[in-house]
Design a protein around this motif. Structure first.
Motif, short mmCIF file in Angstrom:
data_model
loop_
_atom_site.label_atom_id
_atom_site.label_comp_id
_atom_site.label_asym_id
_atom_site.label_seq_id
_atom_site.Cartn_x
_atom_site.Cartn_y
_atom_site.Cartn_z
N GLY A 158 23.49 47.93 46.09
CA GLY A 158 22.52 47.12 45.22
C GLY A 158 22.97 46.72 43.82
N SER A 159 24.47 46.43 43.69
CA SER A 159 25.35 45.91 42.68
C SER A 159 25.54 44.69 42.56
N ASP A 160 25.32 44.07 41.69
CA ASP A 160 25.93 42.73 41.16
C ASP A 160 27.10 42.40 40.44
N GLN A 161 27.88 43.50 40.24
CA GLN A 161 29.07 43.36 39.34
C GLN A 161 30.14 44.40 39.88
N GLY A 162 31.32 43.53 40.41
CA GLY A 162 32.33 44.27 40.69
C GLY A 162 33.73 44.25 39.72
N TYR A 163 34.62 45.41 39.79
CA TYR A 163 35.56 45.18 38.99
C TYR A 163 36.97 45.51 39.88
N ILE A 164 37.95 44.80 39.80
CA ILE A 164 39.39 45.25 40.57
C ILE A 164 40.15 45.66 39.33
N TYR A 165 40.49 46.98 39.47
CA TYR A 165 41.56 47.54 38.38
C TYR A 165 42.99 47.41 38.99
N VAL A 166 43.76 46.57 38.61
CA VAL A 166 44.92 46.35 39.28
C VAL A 166 46.09 46.32 38.07
N ARG A 167 46.96 47.02 38.30
CA ARG A 167 48.25 47.46 37.28
C ARG A 167 49.15 45.94 37.05
N ALA A 168 49.18 45.76 35.87
CA ALA A 168 49.74 44.42 35.31
C ALA A 168 51.12 44.24 35.99
N GLU A 169 51.76 45.31 36.22
CA GLU A 169 52.89 45.49 37.11
C GLU A 169 53.08 44.62 38.24
N TYR A 170 51.90 44.17 38.76
CA TYR A 170 51.84 43.54 40.09
C TYR A 170 51.42 41.88 39.93
N PRO A 171 52.53 41.40 39.07
CA PRO A 171 52.12 39.88 38.85
C PRO A 171 51.38 39.09 39.82
N MET A 172 52.01 39.15 41.02
CA MET A 172 51.88 38.28 42.02
C MET A 172 50.54 38.71 42.67
N ALA A 173 50.18 39.89 42.69
CA ALA A 173 48.88 40.30 43.19
C ALA A 173 47.66 39.82 42.39
N VAL A 174 48.10 39.80 40.87
CA VAL A 174 47.19 39.40 39.95
C VAL A 174 46.89 37.78 40.07
N LYS A 175 47.95 37.29 40.39
CA LYS A 175 47.94 35.88 40.61
C LYS A 175 47.15 35.51 41.64
N ARG A 176 47.44 36.11 42.67
CA ARG A 176 46.76 35.71 44.19
C ARG A 176 45.16 36.16 43.85
N LEU A 177 44.88 37.19 43.24
CA LEU A 177 43.44 37.52 43.11
C LEU A 177 42.79 36.80 42.25
N GLU A 178 43.29 36.07 41.35
CA GLU A 178 42.55 35.05 40.36
C GLU A 178 42.40 33.79 41.15
#
Length: 529
Positions: A158-178
């Motif tokens: 019953g949630s409408d909000q999610g957060y992905i807590y990812v370390r900034a040291e993973y720039p490619m992962a962050v970009k792919r997630l965006e």
């Protein structure tokens, strides 16, 4: 995996022929939505969490959809009640892949039944174990599987909000997630009124600064809320009182990547893999002194021998296998005589180790177990948040004793001090990271006590690894090739061509560079005493 396209690119850029016979027979064959693994490295593996990795373009949502992506979400939203989704995950017996292995369905059920005006789903992508890259690979190569898993979890509780807590040291992962989040919103798979069912669910990224402690759930929530990442006292279940005081579910990347395929193929299918109490597969980062290092995904219950030797090819460079450390810096060191132990939560727990997030570090005969325990304690000391005294001070004292032993300054009674400190830190630390920090010491004392005694009583390092307890010596069989002299960074080696060389012990820094480059190995590391 070497595709034809990759080989063409290499040939074109290197302007040199590829030796095809050295590429090996390991390959991935796609049959519809299924992936067939062939070759010695792959034949005992089974891909579930990694099923799309290196198969689809992670920046193209249509390729994920072509392989069955978001089908499970559609099925759940259009034909299942939230409680039925919870029951399906419960029935699968999926256990958290981030550490302790708590049943995912039970965790979801806690939040589902707890009444609140707001609930949150969090993906813990703060992968901080040395040598671990399981979660990063999924985020970089199959980000939509995590988004779909989070959306299914959000619907279930019953949630409408999610957060992905990812370390900034993973720039490619962050970009792919965006990119993946933007595409999912564009296709109506995130946001408002998903599939026209009235279900709303959005996902935002929160970047961590690389603190290991933020992999612990309560410290992670502190960080998301804008405070320093430090653990909270466990006064309430996170599923009841979590982020901003609201019911919150935290699952790691690999756990969430399993959810869509479970909902698509059903709990009975998932339980048909692995063991009765630990079904499914587990992804491991097989690293260290092993012939074939890399990510492997295997059914739960496969033995360490099968993973290390059948898949990993055994210890590298023909050395003798000695031990394996599972579970990251909080895990235990498992000796060679326990190599037939099945890899599942219960079996590893019986031998004082843990599954952890999936680190698996192989060690050979040249590894000093006292030094390896010191290495992991050094990491724990550096990463301790300092909030509680047992972890902040206890791990430092453990490291200091280990450091003293490896320098040949150990004393009678040091082993007993280590054991008492380990017991204190384990039983009184605030969070799981402090409570498990002594595990490398506990297990090396349990299985390699003789090495500790040799360091303390005989002032010798059996593995000839501790610099303070060894010296390098060139034997008469030296051929005078001069490679050792050229490799020595401090000019401690002298001699003429084709004559035996000599090491000036007053200059030698015991780096081992001479030993590594010597073609006939007359350079020996010997105990000082």
């Amino acid at each position: 995996m070497m595709t034809l396209e990759k080989m063409d690119i290499i040939r074109e850029n290197l302007k040199t022929p590829i030796i095809d016979r050295l590429l090996g027979e390991d390959k991935v064959v796609i049959k519809g939505e299924d992936v067939v693994l062939k070759g010695k490295f792959y034949e005992k593996q089974l891909r579930i969490a990694l099923k799309n990795c290196d198969i689809i373009d992670p920046t193209n949502i249509e390729e994920y959809i072509a392989f069955g992506g978001y089908r499970a979400l559609y099925k759940a939203l259009t034909s299942m009640e939230p409680g039925h989704v919870v029951e399906e995950i419960k029935a699968s017996l999926l256990r958290g892949r981030g550490g302790a292995g708590f049943p995912t369905g039970k965790k979801w059920e806690e939040a589902y039944k707890f009444q609140a005006d707001k609930k949150y789903m969090i993906c813990n992508a703060d992968e901080g174990d040395p040598g671990a890259f399981m979660d990063r690979s999924i985020l970089e190569k199959d980000p939509h599987s995590v988004l779909e898993g989070m959306a299914l979890g959000g619907y279930a509780i019953g949630s409408d909000q999610g957060y992905i807590y990812v370390r900034a040291e993973y720039p490619m992962a962050v970009k792919r997630l965006e990119i993946a989040i933007a595409q999912a919103k564009e296709y109506g798979l995130l946001g408002e009124n998903i599939f026209g069912t009235g279900f709303n669910f959005d996902i935002e990224l929160r970047l961590g600064s690389g603190a290991f402690v933020c992999g612990e759930g309560t410290a992670l929530m502190e960080s998301i809320e804008g405070r320093r990442g430090m653990p909270r006292p466990k006064l309430h279940r996170t599923a009841h009182v979590g982020l901003w005081g609201k019911p919150t579910i935290i699952n790691n990347v690999e756990t969430l990547a399993n959810v869509p395929i479970i909902m698509d193929k059903g709990a009975p299918w998932f339980r048909g893999i692995g063991t009765e109490e630990s079904p499914g597969t587990k992804v491991f980062a097989l690293v260290g002194k092993v012939e074939n290092a890399g990510l492997v995904e295997v059914p739960m219950g496969m033995t360490l021998r099968e993973i290390i030797f059948d898949i990993g090819g055994g210890a590298a460079n023909g050395r003798k296998y000695k031990a394996v450390q599972t579970g990251g810096p909080s895990g235990g060191c498992i000796p060679a005589d326990l190599i037939d132990t099945p890899v599942d939560y219960e079996s590893l727990g019986k031998i004082w180790s843990i599954m952890g997030s999936g680190g698996m570090v192989v060690m050979d005969e040249d590894t000093c177990m006292v030094d390896i325990a010191k290495f992991f304690l050094d990491f724990s000391v550096e990463e301790s948040c300092g909030k509680c005294v047992p972890c902040r001070e206890g791990t430092k004292r453990l490291y200091e004793i280990l450091d003293k032993i490896t320098k040949g300054e150990g004393e009678e009674g040091d082993i007993e001090k280590l054991e008492k400190l380990c017991e204190t830190v384990t039983s009184t630390s605030l969070c799981g990271l402090g409570q498990t920090a002594p595990n490398p010491v506990i297990t090396t004392l349990k299985y390699y006590r003789d090495e500790y005694e040799a360091h303390i009583r005989d002032k010798k390092c059996p593995a000839k690894s501790c610099k303070a307890l060894i010296t390098f010596f060139i034997e008469d069989s030296c051929i005078g090739c001069t490679r050792c002299a050229k490799a020595c960074p401090v000019g401690a080696i002298t001699g003429k061509v084709k004559e035996r060389h000599v090491i000036d012990q007053s200059l030698c820094i015991k780096c081992g560079a001479c030993h590594d480059v010597c073609p006939v190995k007359p350079i020996k590391a010997v105990s000082i005493s």
